[in-house]
Design a protein around this motif. Structure first.
Motif, PDB file in Angstrom:
ATOM      1  N   ILE A 155      14.221 -17.382  -1.768  1.00  0.00           N
ATOM      2  CA  ILE A 155      14.431 -16.066  -1.159  1.00  0.00           C
ATOM      3  C   ILE A 155      13.694 -14.985  -1.934  1.00  0.00           C
ATOM      4  N   GLY A 156      13.855 -14.976  -3.246  1.00  0.00           N
ATOM      5  CA  GLY A 156      13.243 -13.940  -4.071  1.00  0.00           C
ATOM      6  C   GLY A 156      11.742 -13.865  -3.898  1.00  0.00           C
ATOM      7  N   VAL A 157      11.074 -15.023  -3.800  1.00  0.00           N
ATOM      8  CA  VAL A 157       9.619 -15.037  -3.618  1.00  0.00           C
ATOM      9  C   VAL A 157       9.238 -14.431  -2.277  1.00  0.00           C
ATOM     10  N   LEU A 158       9.977 -14.789  -1.216  1.00  0.00           N
ATOM     11  CA  LEU A 158       9.680 -14.218   0.103  1.00  0.00           C
ATOM     12  C   LEU A 158       9.876 -12.712   0.109  1.00  0.00           C
ATOM     13  N   VAL A 159      10.953 -12.245  -0.514  1.00  0.00           N
ATOM     14  CA  VAL A 159      11.213 -10.803  -0.584  1.00  0.00           C
ATOM     15  C   VAL A 159      10.094 -10.100  -1.363  1.00  0.00           C
ATOM     16  N   ALA A 160       9.735 -10.649  -2.498  1.00  0.00           N
ATOM     17  CA  ALA A 160       8.695 -10.046  -3.328  1.00  0.00           C
ATOM     18  C   ALA A 160       7.379  -9.948  -2.578  1.00  0.00           C
TER      19      ALA A 160
END
Length: 397
Positions: A155-160
């Motif tokens: 999730i964090g990578v997609l958000v970033a």
């Protein structure tokens, strides 16, 4: 005759996942007293009396706070989750949360609704009231602002990446980032070396970490104070990673502009600077389908072949099957000479080992062994008699 595996479903699971199970091999139900496996979403297992029949638990979702993971590990019962299956759904909600906060959309919509429903304004009177009141909801734009992402998993990578594509400066913090996620991360995302640096440099903070002892109260008064005035905190991870009392105090003082979260509390839900959503993170049809498919596939692969993918309490162990072999699935404490004792028993039984793999994770280890021919009936009991062996299962080819 091959075993029929009874799978107990404790929540509604997407048919797209359940339909992947061969009903000649898997029996689905909600009331089994002796299930081989449990498939769930949010059902709480902490007070569940674990039957001796249980081989595995699979959650159609990423978090496992509703499951006694350590207790099950000690019994040789793997817990599977579905990391990344709902990642896009959560990413979209985080981006929406940033826009809601930056443009004050949540409260602006309430204001407009109240003009009609509360004051019964219509026509030109409504137009005048809208024009007169809109100034209080003037917001700011995202390009040029800095987003700090704590946790660079799926999730964090997609958000970033999404925030960077919108023109934001993005900082990331994750000392345990995997090689796979690092490759997926936009090269424009700057990784920092401490949580403190991230807070001090960010206008928005978004959290994508599990709730464990080390992440409780990760967002606290001291770290909030280091943020620029008018900053925003977004929490779509778990309620406990934020000290809500500290956040509400910062909102009251005006230091924080908004707190957007997916975990309503009595105090937060009514605060004028809080946007509290009813746990919508994975609430899309696509996410529920993806989670169900992933959970079912991992569970069936374990039950049929002993393969371990995305277990939160045992190591990942995957071994291809060879026709004509019999497989042993063995859970044991991570202690010296376990492999030697197991292989010695196999040799004493005259069994030729064709494949063998063993991996450890923390206090526990998991072993898969393929042997030619038939395993003697008493071999399993001999293996279980080894000090440190937790569980053993024979899986026919």
């Amino acid at each position: 005759m091959p075993e029929t595996f009874r799978i107990q479903t404790l929540n509604a699971i997407s048919p797209l996942g359940l339909n992947r199970l061969d009903r000649e091999v898997f029996d689905l139900g909600t009331e089994f007293t002796d299930p081989r496996a449990i498939l769930l979403r949010s059902a709480d297992l902490h007070s569940y009396e674990v039957p001796s029949s249980l081989y595995a638990v699979a959650r159609a979702g990423a978090g496992t706070n509703n499951i006694p993971v350590d207790k099950l590990a000690a019994l040789g019962i793997p817990v599977f989750n579905t990391p990344g299956a709902n990642a896009n759904a959560v990413k979209e909600l985080v981006i929406a949360g940033m826009l809601l906060a930056a443009r004050n959309l949540y409260h602006a919509a309430d204001y407009t609704r109240d003009l009609v429903a509360g004051q019964e304004l219509t026509g030109k009177d409504l137009d005048k009231a809208v024009e007169a009141g809109k100034k209080q909801f003037a917001g700011f734009e995202l390009p040029g602002r800095t987003l700090g992402v704590i946790g660079l998993g799926a999730i964090g990578v997609l958000v970033a990446n999404a925030a960077q594509a919108m023109g934001m400066k993005v900082l990331g913090y994750d000392p345990a980032i995997t090689i796979e996620r690092a490759w997926q991360l936009s090269p424009s995302v700057e990784q920092v070396t401490s949580v403190e640096e991230l807070f001090a440099s960010s206008d928005f903070i978004t959290l994508h970490v599990p709730l464990v002892e080390g992440t409780k109260g990760l967002v606290n008064a001291q770290r909030i104070a280091s943020m620029a005035e008018g900053s925003v905190v977004l929490n779509f991870a778990r309620g406990g990673v934020v000290d809500e009392e500290a956040v509400l105090a910062a909102l009251d003082s005006g230091h924080l502009h908004a707190y957007v979260n997916d975990f309503p509390s009595e105090a937060g839900a009514v605060h004028p600077r809080v946007i509290a959503l009813p746990h919508l993170g994975a609430s899309t049809g696509e996410a529920e389908d993806n989670c169900a498919v992933m959970a079912v596939d991992q569970l069936s692969d374990f039950l049929l072949h002993g393969n371990m993918r995305n277990s939160v309490n045992f190591p990942e162990v995957v071994m291809a099957r060879t026709k004509g072999t019999t497989r042993l699935s063995i859970f044991n404490e991570n202690k010296p000479n376990m492999i030697g004792q197991i292989t010695a028993l196999l040799g004493d039984a005259g069994l030729n080992v064709t494949e063998f793999t063993n991996k450890a994770r923390g206090d526990y280890a998991y072993t898969l062994v393929d042997v030619e021919g038939t395993i003697p009936a008493d071999l399993k009991e001999s293996i279980l008699a080894i000090d440190g062996i937790i569980r053993a299962r024979k899986i026919d080819g």
